[in-house]
Every structure is written in structure tokens, then in C-alpha cells.
Design a protein around this motif. Structure first.
Motif, PDB file in Angstrom:
ATOM      1  N   VAL A  62       0.804  -1.247   0.064  1.00 48.45           N
ATOM      2  CA  VAL A  62       0.114  -0.087  -0.034  1.00 48.45           C
ATOM      3  C   VAL A  62       0.754   1.328  -0.180  1.00 48.45           C
ATOM      4  O   VAL A  62       0.465   2.265  -0.525  1.00 48.45           O
ATOM      5  N   PRO A  63       1.911   1.477   0.649  1.00 43.80           N
ATOM      6  CA  PRO A  63       2.741   2.862   0.843  1.00 43.80           C
ATOM      7  C   PRO A  63       3.258   2.904  -0.564  1.00 43.80           C
ATOM      8  O   PRO A  63       3.168   4.179  -1.044  1.00 43.80           O
ATOM      9  N   PHE A  64       3.614   1.904  -1.275  1.00 39.55           N
ATOM     10  CA  PHE A  64       4.309   2.206  -2.752  1.00 39.55           C
ATOM     11  C   PHE A  64       3.004   2.597  -3.647  1.00 39.55           C
ATOM     12  O   PHE A  64       3.117   3.390  -4.446  1.00 39.55           O
ATOM     13  N   VAL A  65       1.932   1.899  -3.434  1.00 35.00           N
ATOM     14  CA  VAL A  65       0.957   2.284  -4.451  1.00 35.00           C
ATOM     15  C   VAL A  65       0.335   3.677  -4.249  1.00 35.00           C
ATOM     16  O   VAL A  65      -0.326   4.321  -4.973  1.00 35.00           O
ATOM     17  N   ALA A  66       0.521   4.149  -2.820  1.00 39.02           N
ATOM     18  CA  ALA A  66      -0.058   5.547  -2.579  1.00 39.02           C
ATOM     19  C   ALA A  66       1.123   6.729  -2.915  1.00 39.02           C
ATOM     20  O   ALA A  66       0.822   7.874  -3.626  1.00 39.02           O
ATOM     21  N   PHE A  67       2.247   6.181  -3.131  1.00 43.81           N
ATOM     22  CA  PHE A  67       3.451   7.144  -3.393  1.00 43.81           C
ATOM     23  C   PHE A  67       3.460   7.233  -4.797  1.00 43.81           C
ATOM     24  O   PHE A  67       3.493   8.325  -5.214  1.00 43.81           O
ATOM     25  N   VAL A  68       3.572   6.426  -5.657  1.00 45.70           N
ATOM     26  CA  VAL A  68       3.720   6.387  -7.129  1.00 45.70           C
ATOM     27  C   VAL A  68       2.794   7.200  -7.991  1.00 45.70           C
ATOM     28  O   VAL A  68       3.303   8.108  -8.463  1.00 45.70           O
ATOM     29  N   PRO A  69       1.389   7.037  -7.791  1.00 45.17           N
ATOM     30  CA  PRO A  69       0.537   8.013  -8.525  1.00 45.17           C
ATOM     31  C   PRO A  69       0.560   9.356  -8.055  1.00 45.17           C
ATOM     32  O   PRO A  69       0.580  10.398  -8.786  1.00 45.17           O
ATOM     33  N   ALA A  70       0.801   9.566  -6.764  1.00 44.80           N
ATOM     34  CA  ALA A  70       0.922  11.050  -6.421  1.00 44.80           C
ATOM     35  C   ALA A  70       2.219  11.790  -6.768  1.00 44.80           C
ATOM     36  O   ALA A  70       2.258  12.730  -7.421  1.00 44.80           O
ATOM     37  N   GLU A  71       3.387  10.945  -6.892  1.00 43.53           N
ATOM     38  CA  GLU A  71       4.476  11.652  -7.446  1.00 43.53           C
ATOM     39  C   GLU A  71       4.412  11.821  -9.069  1.00 43.53           C
ATOM     40  O   GLU A  71       5.040  12.728  -9.528  1.00 43.53           O
ATOM     41  N   GLU A  72       3.711  11.051  -9.428  1.00 44.23           N
ATOM     42  CA  GLU A  72       3.454  10.963 -10.947  1.00 44.23           C
ATOM     43  C   GLU A  72       2.631  12.276 -11.408  1.00 44.23           C
ATOM     44  O   GLU A  72       2.627  12.914 -12.556  1.00 44.23           O
ATOM     45  N   LEU A  73       1.851  12.593 -10.417  1.00 49.09           N
ATOM     46  CA  LEU A  73       0.848  13.751 -10.627  1.00 49.09           C
ATOM     47  C   LEU A  73       1.387  15.027 -10.011  1.00 49.09           C
ATOM     48  O   LEU A  73       0.778  16.061  -9.909  1.00 49.09           O
ATOM     49  N   GLN A  74       2.763  15.074  -9.789  1.00 51.91           N
ATOM     50  CA  GLN A  74       3.593  16.513  -9.308  1.00 51.91           C
ATOM     51  C   GLN A  74       3.356  16.685  -7.968  1.00 51.91           C
ATOM     52  O   GLN A  74       2.993  17.955  -7.575  1.00 51.91           O
ATOM     53  N   ALA A  75       2.574  15.694  -7.282  1.00 47.65           N
ATOM     54  CA  ALA A  75       2.236  15.973  -5.729  1.00 47.65           C
ATOM     55  C   ALA A  75       3.210  15.199  -4.909  1.00 47.65           C
ATOM     56  O   ALA A  75       4.002  14.654  -5.102  1.00 47.65           O
ATOM     57  N   SER A  76       2.705  15.468  -3.611  1.00 45.86           N
ATOM     58  CA  SER A  76       3.640  14.978  -2.535  1.00 45.86           C
ATOM     59  C   SER A  76       3.514  13.536  -2.319  1.00 45.86           C
ATOM     60  O   SER A  76       2.121  13.056  -1.642  1.00 45.86           O
TER      61      SER A  76
END
Length: 88
Positions: A62-76
Motif C-alpha cells: 500500500v505505501p508504494f501504491v499511494a506514493f507512485v501515483p502522487a509523484e506522477e501527478l507532481q504531488a507529494s
């Protein structure tokens, strides 16, 4: 991390307060939205699992699943992971 990115842009000379403020609030809002969405999905998936092994696997992924899309959208990505964890 978002503030650090803004500070680095300010020292590089390409700084406009309105742009930096907009980028900051966009990054925070998108990270919170992604974190909540992943949190809701995670709670739903974990409610359907009966095996402790599968539950542990989901909790590691879950932490990776939350991190990757946020970073791809230029978010934190870090903020998205924290929101997901708090929701879960």
C-alpha cells in the motif's frame, strides 16, 4: 519536501509567489486526494481478506501504491502515504 522544492526554485531565481503558492496548494490537495482514494480502496480490500498472509502483503504494498501515483501527478508522495496510513 514540497516546501524544499519551492525554496530551491526561489534560490534559482525563477520564483513567483503566486506560482509557488499555487503549486504548493495543488501538491497538497492532490496528495490528500490520492491518499484518501488509496485508503478507501485499501480498507475495502482488507475487509474482504481472510488470510493473515494476504493482509500482510497488502499492508507492505500500500505505501508504494499511494506514493507512485502522487509523484506522477507532481504531488507529494510522502503526504499521500501519510494520509493513506491515517485513513487505514
Amino acid at each position: 519536501l514540497v516546501l524544499l522544492k519551492t525554496a530551491i526554485a526561489a534560490t534559482a531565481g525563477s520564483f513567483a509567489l503566486s506560482t509557488a503558492t499555487g503549486a504548493f496548494f495543488f501538491s497538497v490537495a492532490v496528495a490528500i486526494a490520492v491518499g484518501l482514494i488509496i485508503g478507501v480502496i485499501t480498507v475495502w480490500i482488507r475487509s474482504k481478506l481472510t488470510s493473515p498472509v494476504h493482509d500482510t502483503i497488502v499492508s507492505f504494498i500500500v505505501p508504494f501504491v499511494a506514493f507512485v501515483p502522487a509523484e506522477e501527478l507532481q504531488a507529494s508522495g510522502v503526504l499521500a502515504v501519510v494520509v493513506t496510513g491515517l485513513y487505514t
